[in-house]
Design a protein around this motif. Structure first.
Motif, mmCIF file in Angstrom:
data_model
loop_
_atom_site.group_PDB
_atom_site.id
_atom_site.type_symbol
_atom_site.label_atom_id
_atom_site.label_comp_id
_atom_site.label_asym_id
_atom_site.label_seq_id
_atom_site.Cartn_x
_atom_site.Cartn_y
_atom_site.Cartn_z
ATOM 1 N N LYS A 1 0.823 -1.204 0.000
ATOM 2 C CA LYS A 1 0.000 0.000 0.000
ATOM 3 C C LYS A 1 0.860 1.258 0.000
ATOM 4 O O LYS A 1 0.562 2.256 -0.664
ATOM 5 N N ILE A 2 1.939 1.229 0.796
ATOM 6 C CA ILE A 2 2.827 2.398 0.859
ATOM 7 C C ILE A 2 3.453 2.648 -0.493
ATOM 8 O O ILE A 2 3.549 3.782 -0.979
ATOM 9 N N LEU A 3 3.896 1.571 -1.134
ATOM 10 C CA LEU A 3 4.506 1.712 -2.456
ATOM 11 C C LEU A 3 3.506 2.299 -3.453
ATOM 12 O O LEU A 3 3.836 3.175 -4.249
ATOM 13 N N HIS A 4 2.252 1.847 -3.367
ATOM 14 C CA HIS A 4 1.234 2.360 -4.281
ATOM 15 C C HIS A 4 0.998 3.857 -4.069
ATOM 16 O O HIS A 4 0.894 4.632 -5.031
ATOM 17 N N MET A 5 0.952 4.259 -2.802
ATOM 18 C CA MET A 5 0.734 5.688 -2.501
ATOM 19 C C MET A 5 1.883 6.532 -3.020
ATOM 20 O O MET A 5 1.698 7.629 -3.566
ATOM 21 N N ALA A 50 15.166 11.235 -9.921
ATOM 22 C CA ALA A 50 15.997 10.092 -9.494
ATOM 23 C C ALA A 50 16.111 10.030 -7.989
ATOM 24 O O ALA A 50 16.119 8.958 -7.381
ATOM 25 N N LYS A 51 16.190 11.209 -7.349
ATOM 26 C CA LYS A 51 16.280 11.245 -5.888
ATOM 27 C C LYS A 51 15.009 10.702 -5.268
ATOM 28 O O LYS A 51 15.039 9.952 -4.285
ATOM 29 N N LYS A 52 13.823 11.113 -5.818
ATOM 30 C CA LYS A 52 12.561 10.607 -5.279
ATOM 31 C C LYS A 52 12.467 9.074 -5.427
ATOM 32 O O LYS A 52 11.968 8.363 -4.562
ATOM 33 N N TRP A 53 12.914 8.548 -6.543
ATOM 34 C CA TRP A 53 12.897 7.086 -6.729
ATOM 35 C C TRP A 53 13.797 6.380 -5.710
ATOM 36 O O TRP A 53 13.469 5.322 -5.211
ATOM 37 N N ARG A 54 14.930 6.975 -5.393
ATOM 38 C CA ARG A 54 15.812 6.374 -4.381
ATOM 39 C C ARG A 54 15.132 6.352 -3.021
ATOM 40 O O ARG A 54 15.223 5.386 -2.271
ATOM 41 N N ILE A 55 14.454 7.429 -2.674
ATOM 42 C CA ILE A 55 13.739 7.478 -1.389
ATOM 43 C C ILE A 55 12.654 6.411 -1.353
ATOM 44 O O ILE A 55 12.440 5.725 -0.346
ATOM 45 N N CYS A 56 11.964 6.263 -2.457
ATOM 46 C CA CYS A 56 10.895 5.257 -2.539
ATOM 47 C C CYS A 56 11.434 3.846 -2.311
ATOM 48 O O CYS A 56 10.858 3.049 -1.579
ATOM 49 N N VAL A 59 12.326 3.325 1.450
ATOM 50 C CA VAL A 59 11.141 3.123 2.285
ATOM 51 C C VAL A 59 10.598 1.706 2.097
ATOM 52 O O VAL A 59 10.229 1.013 3.050
ATOM 53 N N LEU A 60 10.549 1.270 0.836
ATOM 54 C CA LEU A 60 10.071 -0.085 0.558
ATOM 55 C C LEU A 60 10.957 -1.134 1.220
ATOM 56 O O LEU A 60 10.481 -2.118 1.787
ATOM 57 N N LEU A 61 12.273 -0.962 1.191
ATOM 58 C CA LEU A 61 13.206 -1.889 1.824
ATOM 59 C C LEU A 61 12.982 -1.954 3.322
ATOM 60 O O LEU A 61 13.010 -3.026 3.935
ATOM 61 N N CYS A 62 12.736 -0.806 3.977
ATOM 62 C CA CYS A 62 12.482 -0.779 5.422
ATOM 63 C C CYS A 62 11.214 -1.538 5.772
ATOM 64 O O CYS A 62 11.156 -2.269 6.759
ATOM 65 N N VAL A 63 10.188 -1.341 4.946
ATOM 66 C CA VAL A 63 8.921 -2.024 5.217
ATOM 67 C C VAL A 63 9.083 -3.550 5.121
ATOM 68 O O VAL A 63 8.623 -4.312 5.975
ATOM 69 N N VAL A 64 9.763 -3.992 4.098
ATOM 70 C CA VAL A 64 9.957 -5.443 3.918
ATOM 71 C C VAL A 64 10.802 -6.024 5.041
ATOM 72 O O VAL A 64 10.535 -7.092 5.578
ATOM 73 N N THR A 65 11.874 -5.305 5.416
ATOM 74 C CA THR A 65 12.753 -5.788 6.496
ATOM 75 C C THR A 65 11.995 -5.904 7.803
ATOM 76 O O THR A 65 12.146 -6.870 8.559
ATOM 77 N N ARG A 66 11.176 -4.918 8.113
ATOM 78 C CA ARG A 66 10.395 -4.959 9.357
ATOM 79 C C ARG A 66 9.435 -6.136 9.371
ATOM 80 O O ARG A 66 9.254 -6.810 10.385
ATOM 81 N N SER A 67 8.823 -6.387 8.227
ATOM 82 C CA SER A 67 7.882 -7.510 8.172
ATOM 83 C C SER A 67 8.577 -8.856 8.377
ATOM 84 O O SER A 67 7.972 -9.810 8.837
ATOM 85 N N MET A 68 9.886 -8.931 8.045
ATOM 86 C CA MET A 68 10.639 -10.169 8.241
ATOM 87 C C MET A 68 11.100 -10.322 9.677
ATOM 88 O O MET A 68 11.159 -11.416 10.213
ATOM 89 N N VAL A 69 11.472 -9.221 10.332
ATOM 90 C CA VAL A 69 12.024 -9.269 11.686
ATOM 91 C C VAL A 69 10.930 -9.314 12.730
ATOM 92 O O VAL A 69 10.953 -10.114 13.663
#
Length: 642
Positions: A1-5, A50-56, A59-69
């Motif tokens: 959902k975050i990625l979609h937003m 390009a900077k906005k894509w890097r931020i995106c 954020v996506l990496l943090c969300v996935v990591t949290r869901s694993m831990v």
């Protein structure tokens, strides 16, 4: 959902106002140019996007990591499913392959009969409250085995249950009942195509029949009205029929015969056959052959009881141990090597229980000794350290199994070793006595030949004595007549005036011959003193003693641990060695007896003659000596080799 937003936000930031030119509107969302216009002005270029894509992505990496831990606090739903066996008959057939003989399969059904009669057993009296009879009918032509008993039998519900509920036994936990797996009825699958069971609980109760097939998971069930079968089971009892047994399971060591089945029953149920009011009979198809199974006895003149004791094994189990040492003949005829039992039923020979045998430091000298007889019967808790596997020929790997084995070894092995050493010594002494008697008999025969061979000097026989005109013994054949030669030597002494007594100088001297029983040969371990023990042999009176501790003797005879020989051909070297020693002492005695003092060449020739004749007779007697002293199995193997 975050990625979609975030993607929607990026898309929205790229939309331009209405005042933008048509060229600018055409550039909206144009990814290749990466140029976005807002209200007619240049809003974002390539670096900003390009900077906005890097931020995106971060954020996506943090969300996935949290869901694993950090797992969700909502518990996952657990689904319970049943195991499926598409073809249960195939699984049962493979399980039955653990059985290796038809007799062992038959023991399962006899065991069921004994379990059924257990409620009738009075442990204090060691007897059943009423007569219990189990009859086994063996038909080698039809390759069939039938079992009939007069125990309590089964009603319709019980017969259904034992047929359908495989692996569900209601016997587990009962003190003297052996069944616990609920698989014994399925053992037939290893050797035959079908199993039929008839059973009833009384004379007024119906007779029920079930038939189970090896190739199907279905079974037949019906009420039986056959008068013949009703006569076979007039009261309560059960009949089991193993029909159409495979040929490979009914020949060789699995031969279907009255004696083979009876012997297996006596080995397997030895502990139960001594119960009162119990009769187990094996018959042929026409009942012309009949053998009643008997228990074994370890109390006789040929058996020495070593251990008869009870001791705990841990976790509620107790071992009843009876171990004895028998003579070779008794051990062969009784055929009861040390075996493990569980509640009176045989598990296997101690040397065949690999988990036990490999853990013993004295496995070859004690548990594999041919003269050790007896059993180790384990009673008590079914969940104790010694639990049989499903085919009851080995013990499961449990936490306390090795400790229970050590307890048995510590309690039994040293006592058995001492008894075995004494028995081996007796056996070795018996063997050496037999060897001594054999050589004594051979020497006696040689002495008889010497005294009986009266050869005349004038005969044409080339094996004769040649005497010079001076009455001097000049030439002797290998088959000389000792008495004649002694007479010639005595006459020569008289002419020279060298007689023993002066008053008998003019009296003809009669030669004295040794009697045929003048000497006895003994194989001993002590020649009388430490200094003499270094000698190979000596003469004490009329006894020729041969030292069996001398290195030369040991090199020529190899004994088994039991103190016996395994092959008489290995005694040929010993025969030559003993012939040499004995012939020397024998000739010395003859010379002394007859006052002879022969030349060295003559004495050597005399010894060689006796040596050869004595050795020939000893070798001829070796097979009989071997049969007399060796184990019967060694005799058979040696006969086959030679």
């Amino acid at each position: 959902k975050i990625l979609h937003m975030m993607l929607e936000h990026l898309r929205g930031s790229s939309i331009t106002g209405s005042s933008g030119s048509s060229s600018t509107r055409r550039s909206i969302g144009h990814c290749r140019s990466m140029t976005f216009m807002r209200k007619g002005n240049l809003a974002l270029g390539r670096p900003a996007l390009a900077k906005k894509w890097r931020i995106c992505r971060l954020v996506l990496l943090c969300v996935v990591t949290r869901s694993m831990v950090f797992m969700s606090k909502t518990p996952a739903q657990v689904i319970t499913m049943n195991l499926q066996v598409p073809k249960p008959e195939l699984l049962l057939n493979h399980m039955a392959e653990r059985y290796t003989s038809t007799q062992r399969i038959l023991m399962e059904f006899i065991d069921n009969s004994l379990d059924d009669a257990e409620v009738l057993f009075d442990e204090a009296l060691n007897s059943y409250k009423r007569p219990v009879k189990i009859q086994i009918e063996v038909d080698p032509v039809k390759r069939a085995v039938a079992l009939n008993d007069n125990c309590r039998g089964m009603d319709e519900h019980q017969l259904h249950r034992v047929t359908m509920n495989i692996g569900d036994s209601d016997k587990r936990g009962q003190s003297l009942v052996n069944g616990q797996f609920g698989f014994g009825m399925q053992a037939f699958r290893a050797c035959c195509s079908a199993l039929c069971v008839w059973s009833r609980t009384g004379s007024e109760a119906p007779l029920w029949k079930t038939k189970v097939f090896r190739s199907s998971n279905m079974y037949e069930f019906a009420q039986e009205d056959s008068p013949e079968l009703l006569n076979i089971i007039p009261e309560s009892g059960t009949r089991v029929l193993l029909d159409n047994i495979s040929q490979v399971w009914s020949e060789g060591i699995d031969k279907l015969s009255v004696d083979a089945c009876a012997q297996e029953i006596e080995l397997h149920f030895e502990r139960l056959l001594s119960r009162g009011n119990l009769t187990v009979v094996v018959t042929g198809p026409t009942h012309d052959l009949r053998r009643v199974c008997q228990p074994a006895s370890y109390s006789d003149n040929e058996t020495e009881m070593v251990i008869d004791d009870n001791f705990p094994l841990g976790d509620g189990q107790t071992a009843h141990v009876v171990l004895a040492l028998g003579s070779m003949e008794r051990a062969q005829s009784l055929s009861r090597p040390p075996r493990f039992f569980r509640k009176g039923r045989r598990i296997g020979e101690a040397k065949g229980i690999k988990s036990f045998f490999k853990g013993s430091n004295n496995r070859w000298t004690v548990w594999n000794h041919a003269q050790v007889l007896g059993f180790i019967d384990v009673f008590g808790n079914d969940d104790g350290p010694l639990q049989p596997v499903i085919t009851r020929d080995e013990f499961k790997l449990t936490c306390g199994r090795d400790a229970a084995y050590r307890e048995i070894m510590q309690h039994c092995e040293q006592r058995l070793l001492k008894a075995i050493q004494k028995a081996n010594k007796r056996s070795q002494n018996t063997l050496m006595d037999a060897i001594g008697k054999t050589i004594t008999a051979a020497l006696s025969r040689v002495s008889v030949e010497d005294n009986a061979s009266l050869v005349s000097p004038n005969t044409s026989n080339p094996l004769q004595i040649t005497v010079t005109p001076d009455d001097i013994l000049k030439n002797c054949s290998l088959q000389v007549d000792l008495a004649t030669r002694i007479a010639a030597a005595s006459g020569h002494r008289r002419k020279k005036g060298i007689s023993r007594a002066s008053e008998k100088e003019n009296t003809p001297k009669k030669p004295r011959n040794l009697r045929s029983d003048a000497f006895t040969i003994e194989i001993v371990t002590d020649l009388g003193s430490n200094s003499m023990n270094e000698k190979r042999s000596c003469v004490l009176g009329n006894r020729i003693l041969v030292n069996q501790l001398h290195p030369d003797f040991k090199k020529r005879v190899k004994l088994q641990r039991s103190g016996q020989i395994s092959d008489y051909s290995k005694f040929r070297r010993l025969a030559g060695y003993l012939s040499n020693l004995v012939s020397v002492h024998y000739m010395e005695a003859i010379y002394e007896e007859s006052d002879q003092d022969p030349e060295s060449t003559v004495a050597s020739r005399d010894c060689q003659d006796r040596w050869c004749r004595l050795e020939e007779r000893i070798i001829r007697a070796l097979p009989a000596l071997f049969r007399q002293t060796a184990h019967p199995s060694d005799v058979e193997q040696s006969t086959a080799r030679n």
